[in-house]
Design an enzyme around this catalytic site. Structure first.
Site, PDB file in Angstrom:
ATOM      1  N   ASP A  93       0.853  -1.180   0.000  1.00 41.75           N
ATOM      2  CA  ASP A  93       0.000   0.000   0.000  1.00 41.75           C
ATOM      3  C   ASP A  93       0.895   1.238   0.000  1.00 41.75           C
ATOM      4  OD1 ASP A  93       0.958   0.191   2.575  1.00 41.75           O
ATOM      5  OD2 ASP A  93      -0.923  -0.328   3.541  1.00 41.75           O
ATOM      6  N   ASP A 267      -8.018  -7.390   0.626  1.00 44.19           N
ATOM      7  CA  ASP A 267      -7.072  -7.680   1.706  1.00 44.19           C
ATOM      8  C   ASP A 267      -7.714  -7.285   3.018  1.00 44.19           C
ATOM      9  OD1 ASP A 267      -5.613  -5.073   3.098  1.00 44.19           O
ATOM     10  OD2 ASP A 267      -6.522  -4.640   1.149  1.00 44.19           O
ATOM     11  N   CYS A 305     -12.914 -29.100   7.657  1.00 41.77           N
ATOM     12  CA  CYS A 305     -11.726 -28.303   7.343  1.00 41.77           C
ATOM     13  C   CYS A 305     -10.481 -29.177   7.416  1.00 41.77           C
ATOM     14  CB  CYS A 305     -11.622 -27.134   8.333  1.00 41.77           C
ATOM     15  SG  CYS A 305     -10.185 -26.084   8.071  1.00 41.77           S
ATOM     16  N   CYS A 307      -7.292 -27.889   7.625  1.00 41.41           N
ATOM     17  CA  CYS A 307      -6.138 -27.181   8.183  1.00 41.41           C
ATOM     18  C   CYS A 307      -5.589 -27.940   9.392  1.00 41.41           C
ATOM     19  CB  CYS A 307      -6.524 -25.752   8.581  1.00 41.41           C
ATOM     20  SG  CYS A 307      -7.254 -25.615  10.225  1.00 41.41           S
ATOM     21  N   CYS A 310      -7.749 -28.016  12.659  1.00 41.92           N
ATOM     22  CA  CYS A 310      -8.937 -28.873  12.630  1.00 41.92           C
ATOM     23  C   CYS A 310      -8.587 -30.351  12.478  1.00 41.92           C
ATOM     24  CB  CYS A 310      -9.852 -28.438  11.487  1.00 41.92           C
ATOM     25  SG  CYS A 310     -10.556 -26.785  11.723  1.00 41.92           S
ATOM     26  N   HIS A 336      -5.880 -21.580  10.679  1.00 42.27           N
ATOM     27  CA  HIS A 336      -7.242 -21.985  10.339  1.00 42.27           C
ATOM     28  C   HIS A 336      -7.985 -20.867   9.600  1.00 42.27           C
ATOM     29  CE1 HIS A 336     -11.394 -23.283  10.521  1.00 42.27           C
ATOM     30  NE2 HIS A 336     -11.663 -22.061  10.964  1.00 42.27           N
TER      31      HIS A 336
END
Length: 376
Positions: A93, A267, A305, A307, A310, A336
């Site tokens: 940015d 974002d 999930c 990840c 999980c 996660h």
């Protein structure tokens, strides 16, 4: 290897688009969610872990990096990609938003903004030219114009005056950026929630000419209804053959609504910040791991999930490490959340490509309406 920056729309469904942004450092699948690496790190994550969630691009903050460790130092050390061990695209940015929201004792003039660092009080000047210089030193792939983001609420006259200053700064940013093959410069549309000002801003940006266009000045407290009201028309003012980036958004339902309205990139610090405050985002909504209801629960946070949080840990364990303030709590919940966000983007891309976005969106809202699984 691609030598220049490019964008290709591969499919549309209503106003939603899916495609590919091409850069010398790799492709970015759109719609894309960019995790925020404020100070050259996505907090509580290793770069390879961020990539494992499916992220194609990260965002870095010009304001924070210019103050610490300094853009010149990063350049001497081989640029931001090498410095933070991320070899894929990075968007930076311009520093404008942070100057307005974080810096102390700031003085805004046509030249730019003089301000005191929020870290040590040291004095700095940020102008369109200096912002372009800093982002070049960092070596980012996508550079943002220097703009002013007015604090809301503001009068229409204040918003108009600020937008026109930003458009003059956009021209100066374009001039200072120069010709940098393989790097892109994005203009930022301003204009608050006023259609005529948004159109005037878009017209000014198109006449200057940019590689992509951002919708700025939203997600700053105006509420989702007002934001969607602007997104119902603002993306249509921008060129169809260039990426459209909605800055600082957001919650999963914000993202879905923005994609439906033609946004390609977003974002937000939310998934990583939430991970550090015991908040998990799931397909059934938000879960607070501080709550005592989880302390004896052997089930995963989300059984669908994949990840690490999980797959390998129970709600009871996540609750325990949150309450014990163990660092692994931030690590697992951030992983996660980023995984969930990238999975959502993948789902949106697939739905647009197959022409079933409305069904996907209906399913998304229906799952969230169910709420979290019943306590044991």
């Amino acid at each position: 290897m691609v030598e220049r920056f490019g964008f290709q729309v591969n499919a549309t469904d209503g106003r939603a688009r899916t495609g590919i942004i091409s850069t010398p450092r790799g492709e970015i699948r759109t719609p894309a969610f960019m995790p925020v690496g404020t100070a050259a790190t996505v907090k509580a994550m290793m770069p390879e872990s961020v990539r494992a969630t499916g992220a194609d691009i990260l965002l870095g903050n010009t304001y924070h990096l210019m103050l610490r460790p300094g853009a010149e130092r990063i350049a001497r050390l081989g640029g931001l990609h090498r410095f933070m061990n991320w070899d894929r695209p990075i968007l930076t940015d311009s520093g404008g938003f942070q100057v307005m929201s974080l810096a102390a004792l700031r003085k805004l003039t046509e030249e730019g903004v003089r301000f005191a660092s929020h870290i040590d009080g040291s004095k700095h000047m940020l102008s369109p030219e200096r912002s372009m210089e800093i982002q070049k030193l960092l070596g980012s792939d996508i550079v943002m114009c220097f703009d002013e983001c007015p604090a809301l609420p503001a009068t229409e006259d204040q918003v108009a005056k600020s937008m026109r200053l930003s458009m003059r700064w956009a021209q100066r940013s374009r001039d200072a950026f120069g010709d940098r093959p393989g790097h892109a410069l994005f203009g930022i549309m301003q204009g608050g929630v006023t259609r005529e000002l948004r159109e005037e801003s878009a017209t000014a940006l198109k006449s200057i000419g940019f590689d992509g266009y951002a919708v700025g000045g939203l997600a700053v407290g105006e509420g989702q209804e007002a934001m969607f009201g602007v997104l119902d028309y603002a993306p249509g003012f921008l060129p169809e053959d260039k990426p459209r980036y909605l800055m600082g958004v957001g919650k999963p339902d914000d993202i879905v609504g923005a994609v439906e309205r033609g946004i390609d990139m977003m974002d937000c610090v939310l998934p990583s910040r939430s991970g550090r405050t015991a908040q998990a985002w799931t397909r059934r909504g938000q879960v607070n791991l501080k709550n005592a209801r989880h302390q004896d629960d052997p089930r995963p946070l989300d059984e669908n999930c994949t990840c690490p949080a999980c797959r390998n840990y129970s709600r009871a364990y996540l609750h325990h490490v949150v309450r014990a303030q163990e660092i692994i709590a931030s690590m697992l919940l951030t992983w996660h959340n980023l995984h969930y966000y990238q999975e959502l983007m993948q789902g949106l891309r697939g739905a647009i490509a197959e022409g079933r976005l409305s069904a996907f969106v209906a399913g998304f809202h229906a799952a969230r309406a169910e709420g979290d699984i019943e306590p044991l």
